[in-house]
Design an enzyme around this catalytic site. Structure first.
Site, short mmCIF file in Angstrom:
data_model
loop_
_atom_site.label_atom_id
_atom_site.label_comp_id
_atom_site.label_asym_id
_atom_site.label_seq_id
_atom_site.Cartn_x
_atom_site.Cartn_y
_atom_site.Cartn_z
N LYS A 127 0.86 -1.18 0.00
CA LYS A 127 0.00 0.00 0.00
C LYS A 127 0.90 1.23 0.00
CE LYS A 127 -3.97 1.80 2.64
NZ LYS A 127 -4.85 1.52 3.80
N SER A 132 -9.70 1.30 2.75
CA SER A 132 -8.90 2.13 1.87
C SER A 132 -7.79 1.37 1.14
CB SER A 132 -8.26 3.26 2.67
OG SER A 132 -7.39 2.70 3.66
N SER A 187 -9.67 -1.09 7.05
CA SER A 187 -9.27 -0.92 5.65
C SER A 187 -8.58 -2.09 4.99
CB SER A 187 -8.36 0.30 5.52
OG SER A 187 -9.16 1.44 5.42
N1 GLN Z 1 -12.98 3.48 6.29
C1 GLN Z 1 -12.26 3.88 7.45
C2 GLN Z 1 -11.91 5.35 7.35
O1 GLN Z 1 -12.18 5.91 6.36
C3 GLN Z 1 -11.08 3.04 7.64
C4 GLN Z 1 -9.80 3.61 7.19
C5 GLN Z 1 -8.65 2.70 7.43
O2 GLN Z 1 -8.77 1.65 8.07
N2 GLN Z 1 -7.51 3.12 6.97
O3 GLN Z 1 -11.38 5.93 8.25
#
Ligand code: GLN
Length: 459
Positions: A54, A129, A153
């Site tokens: 990532k 994400s 995410s």
């Molecule tokens: N969807 C969550 C957010 O937008 C999770 C993000 C993540 O785990 N990086 O904060």
């Protein structure tokens, strides 16, 4: 396969999968350089595998952009500990994967470099994400991938894409070199086509790191073995995760998995985590608060492109750099985070959210202390949704995290594994365990996987 052959094949697959927009940075030259590095190094547990990273994990060869314009072209002078450990274990680093800008999102639509397409249905999102990492593994481009979890995410895109995603306990893996988002929540996490793959990658990156004082003084995680059955294992089904209006496909997938767990000899027990409903509002206060503080460092002085601004003073520099560099979701988090921390409001929001976080943690402790070994739930409320479906409604986007953010707030290990399909779209089931009990969770996932044909349609 030789490293050179793996580098050649990986390059070809990355090219063929370009339509997905899952990789932000890769080149055949860098792949070939990786092959030469591997040829000169001793073999390791990850030899013969390729890994996508990532793009919020810093690397010295590829740029690290966090899918933001504010870091366009930025190259780190040092490497993340987890990346170094992946290299040391003999894996070929394949590419930097696309993500929601600064890992903020649940669909990988919030990337400054364009959205990632779901490998099975290009009109849908891969989740987020870490959507680029999930899509590369689901499409068979790389063997495994590293993602990051702040609030689900890795598990959420794993569920959408039909792969395994494992979030470790907070402090199991060094955060050194992971661009900070929510520092009390962030965990580097792994994707694989099977539990075995994701677990092997997690074992390789785990363990204490003097460069991250929040890593726990524990030896690296040992590779768990697949048990014959689950006799003697107590698996709790928290009723708050199975509302009566749960998506019928998701319910059917979970029902199949629960039947399989019973068949394996596990004792299934109904349990309650009464404060689950507080998790999304709590997360969306704690997370922006920490994000606003962490993102203050992107000021046009230290990292990435610099915009001077018309007045030419330091405030204009901040305004122009941050105004042009950050996308809408990042701005929203900074505004919300600054607000909930501001004088006069922090008692009402931030402190109350911290208290609610403790209630959520206490719920988990109570259940595990009562003899439950693992919890099983759906990973997401629905299968992969359509691109554009939730971009205009941040609250709907945030609700996609409803089943994944509690374990993040509590710092507990959790994973998502495929439990079937609904109208061709993958469905994920989630296992959660007590602090540092990854071994039991991974073993149960291996057992469940061995009896579930996760490609079977459930409706
Ligand atoms: N969807 C969550 C957010 O937008 C999770 C993000 C993540 O785990 N990086 O904060």
């Amino acid at each position: 396969m030789t490293s050179t052959a793996l580098a050649g094949e990986t390059g070809k697959k990355l090219k063929d999968a370009a339509v997905l927009n899952a990789a932000l940075s890769w080149s055949q030259e860098l792949l070939d350089a990786e092959a030469r590095r591997l040829d000169a190094a001793p073999a390791g547990v990850l030899s013969g595998t390729s890994v996508a990273l990532k793009d919020n994990l810093v690397t010295t060869d590829h740029p690290t952009t966090c899918a933001s314009r504010i870091l366009q072209g930025y190259v780190s002078p040092f490497e993340a500990t987890a990346v170094q450990r992946v290299r040391d274990a003999g894996a070929l680093i394949a590419a930097k994967a696309n993500l929601d800008e600064f890992a903020m999102g649940s669909s990988t639509e919030h990337s400054a470099y364009g959205r990632v397409l779901h490998p099975l249905d290009h009109a849908r999102v891969p989740g987020g994400s870490s959507g680029g990492s999930a899509a590369l593994v689901a499409a068979g481009v790389t063997t495994t991938a590293l993602g990051s979890e702040t609030g689900g995410s890795v598990r959420q895109p794993a569920s959408f894409c039909g792969v395994v995603g494992v979030k470790p306990s907070y402090g199991r893996v060094s955060r050194f070199g992971l661009v900070a988002f929510g520092s009390s929540l962030d965990c580097i996490s792994t994707f694989g086509p099977t539990t075995h793959h994701a677990a092997q990658l997690l074992c390789a990156i785990s363990g204490h790191d003097p460069l991250d004082p929040t890593t726990r003084a524990q030896p690296p995680l040992a590779m768990p073995t697949a048990p014959k059955d689950l006799r003697g294992v107590v698996i709790g089904l928290p009723r708050e995760y199975f509302p009566t209006d749960l998506h019928p496909g998701v319910r059917a997938g979970c029902d199949r998995a629960i039947a399989a767990l019973r068949h394996l000899g596990a004792e299934i027990r109904d349990v309650s985590l009464p404060n689950t409903g507080l998790a999304v509002p709590t997360y969306y206060i704690v997370n922006p608060a920490e994000a606003a503080a962490n993102l203050a460092r992107f000021d046009g002085v230290r990292y990435g492109p610099r915009h001077i601004g018309p007045e030419g003073d330091v405030r204009a520099l901040y305004r122009a750099t941050r105004g042009q560099g950050f996308g809408p979701e990042v701005r929203r988090r900074i505004l919300v985070g600054t607000f909930v921390l501001s004088a006069g409001y922090s008692d009402q929001y931030y402190r109350r959210a911290q208290a609610a976080r403790q209630l959520i943690i206490d719920d988990f402790h109570r259940v595990f202390a009562a003899g439950v070994d693992l919890l099983f739930t759906p990973t997401t409320p629905t299968p992969a949704f359509k691109a554009g479906e939730k971009t205009d409604d941040p609250v709907q986007m945030y609700l996609a995290d409803i089943f994944v953010c509690p374990a993040s707030l509590a710092g507990l290990p959790a994973l998502s594994l495929p439990v079937g399909r609904d109208q061709g779209l993958p469905l994920g089931g989630q296992l959660m365990a007590a602090d540092f009990n990854e071994a039991a969770m991974l073993s149960a996932s291996m057992a469940l996987e061995s009896v579930l044909d996760a490609t079977a349609e459930v409706r």
